[in-house]
Design a protein around this motif. Structure first.
Motif, mmCIF file in Angstrom:
data_model
loop_
_atom_site.group_PDB
_atom_site.id
_atom_site.type_symbol
_atom_site.label_atom_id
_atom_site.label_comp_id
_atom_site.label_asym_id
_atom_site.label_seq_id
_atom_site.Cartn_x
_atom_site.Cartn_y
_atom_site.Cartn_z
ATOM 1 N N PHE A 126 29.652 -22.476 80.962
ATOM 2 C CA PHE A 126 31.038 -22.545 81.524
ATOM 3 C C PHE A 126 30.813 -22.385 83.060
ATOM 4 O O PHE A 126 31.616 -23.106 83.979
ATOM 5 N N VAL A 127 30.002 -21.680 83.571
ATOM 6 C CA VAL A 127 29.830 -21.433 85.086
ATOM 7 C C VAL A 127 29.251 -23.080 85.578
ATOM 8 O O VAL A 127 29.652 -23.312 86.645
ATOM 9 N N ASN A 128 28.355 -23.513 84.831
ATOM 10 C CA ASN A 128 27.895 -24.918 85.409
ATOM 11 C C ASN A 128 29.084 -25.798 85.241
ATOM 12 O O ASN A 128 29.083 -26.700 86.133
ATOM 13 N N SER A 129 29.815 -25.944 84.433
ATOM 14 C CA SER A 129 31.083 -26.588 84.291
ATOM 15 C C SER A 129 31.928 -26.332 85.429
ATOM 16 O O SER A 129 32.410 -27.436 85.913
ATOM 17 N N LEU A 130 32.145 -25.241 85.782
ATOM 18 C CA LEU A 130 32.972 -24.996 87.106
ATOM 19 C C LEU A 130 32.499 -25.370 88.010
ATOM 20 O O LEU A 130 33.151 -26.319 89.241
ATOM 21 N N HIS A 131 31.149 -25.605 88.441
ATOM 22 C CA HIS A 131 30.362 -25.969 89.392
ATOM 23 C C HIS A 131 30.669 -27.577 89.462
ATOM 24 O O HIS A 131 30.901 -28.242 90.480
ATOM 25 N N PHE A 132 30.332 -28.145 88.373
ATOM 26 C CA PHE A 132 30.267 -29.486 87.928
ATOM 27 C C PHE A 132 31.565 -29.954 88.360
ATOM 28 O O PHE A 132 32.043 -31.170 89.295
ATOM 29 N N TRP A 133 32.847 -29.590 87.712
ATOM 30 C CA TRP A 133 34.237 -30.140 88.234
ATOM 31 C C TRP A 133 34.776 -29.674 89.357
ATOM 32 O O TRP A 133 35.295 -30.479 90.130
ATOM 33 N N SER A 134 34.036 -28.659 89.986
ATOM 34 C CA SER A 134 34.453 -28.426 91.292
ATOM 35 C C SER A 134 34.026 -29.395 92.326
ATOM 36 O O SER A 134 34.680 -29.830 93.303
ATOM 37 N N VAL A 135 33.041 -29.986 91.965
ATOM 38 C CA VAL A 135 32.262 -30.784 92.801
ATOM 39 C C VAL A 135 32.811 -32.042 92.568
ATOM 40 O O VAL A 135 33.169 -33.009 93.717
ATOM 41 N N GLN A 136 33.432 -32.605 91.541
ATOM 42 C CA GLN A 136 34.046 -33.750 91.122
ATOM 43 C C GLN A 136 35.219 -33.760 92.083
ATOM 44 O O GLN A 136 35.794 -34.894 92.753
ATOM 45 N N MET A 137 36.031 -32.819 92.080
ATOM 46 C CA MET A 137 37.348 -32.685 92.740
ATOM 47 C C MET A 137 36.915 -32.662 94.257
ATOM 48 O O MET A 137 37.932 -33.344 94.856
ATOM 49 N N PHE A 138 36.189 -31.899 94.625
ATOM 50 C CA PHE A 138 35.873 -31.790 96.185
ATOM 51 C C PHE A 138 35.416 -33.067 96.493
ATOM 52 O O PHE A 138 36.185 -33.515 97.840
ATOM 53 N N PHE A 139 35.059 -34.239 95.837
ATOM 54 C CA PHE A 139 34.672 -35.605 96.643
ATOM 55 C C PHE A 139 36.195 -36.391 96.421
ATOM 56 O O PHE A 139 36.336 -37.046 97.223
ATOM 57 N N VAL A 140 36.773 -36.194 95.291
ATOM 58 C CA VAL A 140 38.042 -36.817 95.411
ATOM 59 C C VAL A 140 39.067 -36.301 96.291
ATOM 60 O O VAL A 140 39.423 -37.490 97.195
ATOM 61 N N PHE A 141 39.290 -35.145 96.684
ATOM 62 C CA PHE A 141 39.996 -34.679 97.562
ATOM 63 C C PHE A 141 39.400 -35.089 99.201
ATOM 64 O O PHE A 141 40.050 -35.457 99.832
ATOM 65 N N MET A 142 38.148 -34.788 99.385
ATOM 66 C CA MET A 142 37.397 -35.320 100.437
ATOM 67 C C MET A 142 37.787 -36.958 100.968
ATOM 68 O O MET A 142 38.065 -37.141 102.170
ATOM 69 N N VAL A 143 37.510 -37.750 99.955
ATOM 70 C CA VAL A 143 37.635 -39.120 99.919
ATOM 71 C C VAL A 143 39.228 -39.442 100.394
ATOM 72 O O VAL A 143 39.347 -40.062 101.298
ATOM 73 N N VAL A 144 40.087 -38.768 99.694
ATOM 74 C CA VAL A 144 41.548 -39.007 99.986
ATOM 75 C C VAL A 144 41.787 -38.389 101.304
ATOM 76 O O VAL A 144 42.651 -39.146 102.380
ATOM 77 N N HIS A 145 41.215 -37.525 101.865
ATOM 78 C CA HIS A 145 41.280 -36.909 102.867
ATOM 79 C C HIS A 145 40.806 -37.815 104.162
ATOM 80 O O HIS A 145 41.526 -37.894 105.176
ATOM 81 N N LEU A 146 39.921 -38.366 103.757
ATOM 82 C CA LEU A 146 39.086 -39.393 104.867
ATOM 83 C C LEU A 146 39.812 -40.560 104.992
ATOM 84 O O LEU A 146 40.067 -40.911 106.147
ATOM 85 N N TRP A 147 40.193 -41.293 103.996
ATOM 86 C CA TRP A 147 41.161 -42.138 103.981
ATOM 87 C C TRP A 147 42.413 -41.930 104.710
ATOM 88 O O TRP A 147 42.955 -42.756 105.625
ATOM 89 N N GLY A 148 43.151 -40.839 104.679
ATOM 90 C CA GLY A 148 44.243 -40.457 105.285
ATOM 91 C C GLY A 148 44.133 -40.219 106.621
ATOM 92 O O GLY A 148 44.958 -40.856 107.478
ATOM 93 N N LYS A 149 42.825 -39.752 106.989
ATOM 94 C CA LYS A 149 42.699 -39.745 108.466
ATOM 95 C C LYS A 149 42.353 -40.849 108.974
ATOM 96 O O LYS A 149 42.757 -40.898 110.282
#
Lengths: 326, 206
Positions: B72-95
């Motif tokens: 479960f904790v590994n899954s939290l880590h995994f999905w947080s990473v996936q979300m992190f990159f989605v958010f960061m890429v949208v942030h980057l394109w936005g900027k």
């Protein structure tokens, strides 16, 4: 209305003197953390995370004993991928280059790997073995280097001529090589090779280089990668095992491996050195990303393509600001 | 007194980044768009990654193979990473489309871009230390690129111990420092005004 570049720059750089609104940065951050935490928890509970069991030498030798045996012979003969790799493992080849830059060769041999001794002889020597294998090992150790090479190369050639079909290999003067390969295959089947390759006679060990390289020399790992749709030539770099998303952010890195000349090993110099050229290319593109604000053309696109009109629509509408021609 | 390094640093800090800028309670009225939330969402995902990563570090890389809690904790880590990159890429394109480097904000952009590259490196080492089939495959395939550049001589992707230490110590520290600098720069310079914003509306002379 037009403004000089300097006036616009000074305006953009100055603290905002126009209308403001209330903003609670701590509240915003807390809500964001809560939302992300909830999303992560839900995804974790519903989807879990990938955990495909690692491959083992035992699995390889049991499922495809012939391929393991042939790979063992190649390790002894020095014809395997690892034995002929070059830096940082050995000096068997110069490795890849980009023009006059032979970085792989220049970096030297920092992780020396001697496939015959470290992949075959040392692991075999750790075992209580049959008389036949013990005798083969003793014969091998007592022989001269040139004799060893003659035995191994002759046997390796014979297997190649028989297209890897061991039953069709002609009889010949192969010395103890067949017995050593069979001994290693039996050892792998029993599961002892996995531990022996890692420990190399020691106790603490955290470096899996030898195991990984040996694995890659046969078809077992490659076949498993193909089955899991992980091959680089089919965007596998971005994939993950099972139904999970992989490193999608590597899409651009992966992209180059799909197109010529990078995807054609025969194409010189770029295709034949694709790994090196793509690393350089991605390094330059990463630098380009950092330097976008000073790259002519790229830095002006946001002004020319009016996506900003959507982002700041409310501000433009409230102040009656029309788009200026660029 | 003004010769003291400490006093100089404090004065410079107070001048450039007073507490009102660091923790503002108002912001320009033009900050009205969903695109603005992706920066803070990226930070929130990073916080989740660090939190779950610390728990995983306490238990070791093989924990999640044998424990439901670990998975479960590994899954939290995994999905947080996936979300992190989605958010960061949208942030980057936005900027990018906001040309957010305007008005002396080049370094804000550059540190963000460096953080993006550092994130890719950090995530990559994470994939290498999963101690499963995927990390076997990735390490075998990835070694060729690094070796081709001579980087493999000191950055050995097939060395689990080395990758694990880099993943849990050096790279997060590096990424964390870059991120903090990036956020402080954002707070110092403020949010970039809209393209085509009217200086006269803000009392700035032509």
């Amino acid at each position: 209305m037009t403004f000089s570049k300097e006036a616009k720059h000074a305006f953009d750089a100055a603290p905002w003197a126009g209308k403001t609104k209330r903003y609670d940065i701590v509240k915003e951050g807390s809500i964001a953390v809560a939302l992300v935490a909830i999303a992560a928890i839900v995804l974790s509970l519903v989807m879990g995370s990938p955990d495909e069991k690692p491959l083992t030498f035992k699995g390889w030798a049991v499922s495809n004993a012939d391929n393991f045996y042939v790979t063992a012979v190649q390790e002894i003969a020095g014809t395997s991928g690892s034995a002929t790799y070059g830096g940082p493992y050995n000096k068997a080849s110069d490795g890849l280059n980009v023009g006059p830059f032979w970085l792989q060769k220049w970096a030297g041999v920092t992780h020396p790997i001697d496939t015959v001794n470290e992949f075959v002889i040392a692991p075999l020597s750790t075992q209580v073995m049959s008389t036949e294998i013990a005798s083969a090992l003793a014969t091998w150790k007592a022989a001269s280097d040139s004799q060893k090479q003659t035995w191994a190369a002759t046997y390796d050639d014979a297997i190649t001529k028989a297209d890897g079909k061991l039953a069709d290999v002609a009889a010949g003067a192969y010395g103890p090589v067949p017995a050593l390969a069979q001994g290693l295959t039996d050892m792998a089947k029993g599961g002892a090779l996995d531990a022996a390759l890692l420990s190399q006679g020691g106790f603490f060990q955290t470096d899996n280089t030898k195991q990984i390289l040996f694995f890659g020399d046969g078809s077992y790992l490659d076949d498993a990668g193909t089955t899991a749709n992980l091959q680089g030539g089919t965007w596998g770099m971005m994939n993950e095992t099972g139904r999970y998303p992989g490193q999608a952010w590597l899409w651009l890195y992966s992209f180059w491996y799909q197109i010529p000349p990078f995807n054609n090993e025969e194409s010189k110099p770029i295709g034949a050195n694709a790994d090196a050229y793509i690393m350089v290319l991605m390094g330059l593109l990463s630098l380009g990303l950092i330097l976008i604000p000073v790259i002519p053309g790229i830095k002006s696109l946001p002004m020319r393509i009016p996506i900003h009109r959507g982002i700041w629509r409310q501000y433009y509408d409230a102040n009656g600001i029309k788009r200026r021609k660029k | 007194m003004s010769e003291m390094w400490t006093a100089k640093l404090r004065n410079k800090w107070q001048k450039n980044l007073p507490i009102e800028k660091l923790l503002p309670d108002d912001q320009p009225a033009y900050v009205v768009s969903w695109i603005y939330v992706f920066g803070v969402l990226t930070l929130a995902a990073l916080a989740m990654i660090i939190l779950s990563g610390i728990i995983l570090a306490f238990e070791g890389p093989a924990w999640y193979h044998i424990s439901d809690t670990g998975l479960f904790v590994n899954s939290l880590h995994f999905w947080s990473v996936q979300m992190f990159f989605v958010f960061m890429v949208v942030h980057l394109w936005g900027k990018y489309w906001m040309a957010a480097w305007r008005g002396n904000r080049f370094r804000t952009w550059a540190t963000g871009a460096v953080a993006f590259v550092a994130s890719i490196a950090t995530a990559f080492t994470g994939y290498l230390v999963q101690t499963n089939f995927d990390s076997q495959w990735i390490s075998f395939e990835a070694k060729d690129g690094f070796n081709a550049m001579g980087i493999g001589a000191f950055f050995n992707v097939t060395n689990l111990g080395q990758m694990l230490l880099l993943h849990v110590a050096f790279l997060p520290l590096l990424l964390g420092v870059i991120t903090v600098i990036h956020v402080l720069m954002v707070r110092r310079r403020g949010v970039v005004p809209p393209i085509d914003a009217e200086p006269l509306l803000s009392g700035v002379e032509r």
